[in-house]
Design an enzyme around this catalytic site. Sequence first.
Site, PDB file in Angstrom:
ATOM      1  N   ASP A  93      32.865  77.000 -11.287  1.00  0.00           N
ATOM      2  CA  ASP A  93      34.001  77.567 -10.569  1.00  0.00           C
ATOM      3  C   ASP A  93      33.473  78.624  -9.604  1.00  0.00           C
ATOM      4  OD1 ASP A  93      36.245  79.000  -9.715  1.00  0.00           O
ATOM      5  OD2 ASP A  93      37.089  79.219 -11.723  1.00  0.00           O
ATOM      6  N   ASN A 146      40.593  76.742   6.219  1.00  0.00           N
ATOM      7  CA  ASN A 146      41.156  76.060   7.386  1.00  0.00           C
ATOM      8  C   ASN A 146      41.126  77.058   8.535  1.00  0.00           C
ATOM      9  OD1 ASN A 146      43.739  77.547   7.458  1.00  0.00           O
ATOM     10  ND2 ASN A 146      44.180  76.435   5.579  1.00  0.00           N
ATOM     11  N   GLY A 198      42.916  73.530  -2.607  1.00  0.00           N
ATOM     12  CA  GLY A 198      41.541  73.349  -3.052  1.00  0.00           C
ATOM     13  C   GLY A 198      40.782  74.651  -3.219  1.00  0.00           C
ATOM     14  N   VAL A 199      39.533  74.652  -2.772  1.00  0.00           N
ATOM     15  CA  VAL A 199      38.667  75.825  -2.873  1.00  0.00           C
ATOM     16  C   VAL A 199      39.304  77.017  -2.176  1.00  0.00           C
ATOM     17  CG1 VAL A 199      36.439  76.770  -2.124  1.00  0.00           C
ATOM     18  CG2 VAL A 199      36.543  74.483  -3.103  1.00  0.00           C
ATOM     19  N   ASP A 200      39.863  76.793  -1.000  1.00  0.00           N
ATOM     20  CA  ASP A 200      40.483  77.861  -0.216  1.00  0.00           C
ATOM     21  C   ASP A 200      41.591  78.549  -1.016  1.00  0.00           C
ATOM     22  OD1 ASP A 200      41.069  79.495   2.002  1.00  0.00           O
ATOM     23  OD2 ASP A 200      42.211  77.933   3.023  1.00  0.00           O
ATOM     24  N   TYR A 227      39.370  66.862   3.339  1.00  0.00           N
ATOM     25  CA  TYR A 227      38.933  66.680   4.725  1.00  0.00           C
ATOM     26  C   TYR A 227      38.218  65.343   4.925  1.00  0.00           C
ATOM     27  CZ  TYR A 227      40.377  71.189   6.659  1.00  0.00           C
ATOM     28  OH  TYR A 227      41.113  72.249   7.134  1.00  0.00           O
TER      29      TYR A 227
END
Length: 174
Positions: free
Chosen positions: A9, A23, A31-33, A125
């Site tokens: 993580d 983005n 997601g990760v963002d 993406y």
Amino acid sequence: MELTVERGDLTTVAADAIVNAANSSLLGGGGVDGAIHAAAGPRLLAACRELRRTTLPDGLPVGDAVATPGFDLPAPWVIHTVGPNRHAGETDPGLLASCFARSLDVAADLRARTVAFPAVSAGVYGWAADDVARAAVAAVRSWDDENPAALDEVRFVLFNDVLLEAFDAALVAA
């Protein structure tokens, strides 16, 4: 520089900087963002809004990177980079490689010695895990060749076995 791959993580990693697969708006996402924004707390969004208000009114371009403090994360810095979106026709592997190289440029400017990356542009993406892994490993190795001794460690912290296997293979092949 040591280059490693692990499953984990990213929001719990103790490194000088973690890289956010952001983005262009920098205002959070999935997601990760989304996970990084949630773990860092509301000050991260405020810092990103300030970047948009001042130096990045049109957002962060694909392939570029910018840093904010990490706030509530174990890492003192978050380096945000915008990967190319295959679904939007952004298929240039040079843009993908640029995400990794520009993130390392920013890390070096911050005097970070350890950096942890996700698989930028894999997932929503649309880039294949193998393609991202090859581009990431090649970009990091090339950057290290041009900037010897700038960093001590780059870690690829991946959240599933498919990504882990792809990055392991890319590391062995390079």
